[in-house]
Design a protein around this motif. Structure first.
Motif, PDB file in Angstrom:
ATOM      1  N   LEU A  45       0.929  -1.334   0.185  1.00 20.32           N
ATOM      2  CA  LEU A  45      -0.044   0.177  -0.044  1.00 20.32           C
ATOM      3  C   LEU A  45       0.576   1.087   0.199  1.00 20.32           C
ATOM      4  O   LEU A  45       2.019   0.933   0.940  1.00 20.32           O
ATOM      5  CB  LEU A  45      -0.974   0.290   1.390  1.00 20.32           C
ATOM      6  N   GLU A  46       0.408   2.324  -1.136  1.00 25.80           N
ATOM      7  CA  GLU A  46       1.743   3.368  -1.160  1.00 25.80           C
ATOM      8  C   GLU A  46       0.328   4.619  -0.758  1.00 25.80           C
ATOM      9  O   GLU A  46      -0.266   4.369  -2.072  1.00 25.80           O
ATOM     10  CB  GLU A  46       2.172   3.243  -1.955  1.00 25.80           C
ATOM     11  N   ARG A  47       0.666   5.501   0.259  1.00 27.80           N
ATOM     12  CA  ARG A  47      -0.019   6.652  -0.342  1.00 27.80           C
ATOM     13  C   ARG A  47       0.539   8.063   0.536  1.00 27.80           C
ATOM     14  O   ARG A  47       1.369   8.018   0.709  1.00 27.80           O
ATOM     15  CB  ARG A  47      -1.576   6.611   1.120  1.00 27.80           C
TER      16      ARG A  47
ATOM     17  N   LEU B  39      -4.522   9.620   8.116  1.00 27.67           N
ATOM     18  CA  LEU B  39      -4.307   8.570   7.257  1.00 27.67           C
ATOM     19  C   LEU B  39      -4.641   7.227   8.702  1.00 27.67           C
ATOM     20  O   LEU B  39      -4.040   6.909   9.007  1.00 27.67           O
ATOM     21  CB  LEU B  39      -3.835   8.247   6.551  1.00 27.67           C
TER      22      LEU B  39
ATOM     23  N   PHE C 207      -5.989   2.951   7.580  1.00 29.46           N
ATOM     24  CA  PHE C 207      -6.176   1.552   6.452  1.00 29.46           C
ATOM     25  C   PHE C 207      -5.619   0.567   7.173  1.00 29.46           C
ATOM     26  O   PHE C 207      -5.688   0.503   8.207  1.00 29.46           O
ATOM     27  CB  PHE C 207      -4.553   2.437   5.731  1.00 29.46           C
TER      28      PHE C 207
END
Length: 109
Positions: free
Chosen positions: A37-39, A47, A49
């Motif tokens: 996962l990359e944000r 954030l 997740f």
């Protein structure tokens, strides 16, 4: 399909990370069973997740020389604890539920 089935069987946890800096960062979560996962997280943004409990979270930024790894955190350190909600308070929204006060990674720096 086998990878998706394995991921579905892996225990997922709810995590949160607050970017307490004044710069945009990139959060990368790398876990078992090819989980990735990359944000982008903007300054002071929270954030939330889900990821496998055995994941590693990396915080990256861009410096003069290119990408820089700021820190590496185990996902279990970012787990958001949810308190049991009494039946009488179901309609009341409490922003404190989720462990923001108890988790230093969720607090603004």
């Amino acid at each position: 399909m086998q990878v998706l089935e394995q991921l579905a069987r892996t225990e997922q946890v709810d995590c949160g990370y607050r970017n307490g800096s004044d710069r945009m960062i990139i959060l990368r979560c790398i876990g078992p069973e090819q989980f990735f996962l990359e944000r982008v997280v903007f300054p002071f943004e929270l954030l939330t997740f889900q990821c496998p409990s055995r994941s590693e979270v990396e915080i990256w930024t861009h410096g003069l020389g290119g990408p820089e790894l700021l820190e590496s955190i185990e996902a279990r350190e970012l787990v958001m604890e949810s308190a049991p909600i009494p039946d009488s308070a179901v309609a009341v929204h409490d922003p404190a539920v989720g462990g923001i006060e108890t988790n230093p990674w969720l607090q603004a720096g």
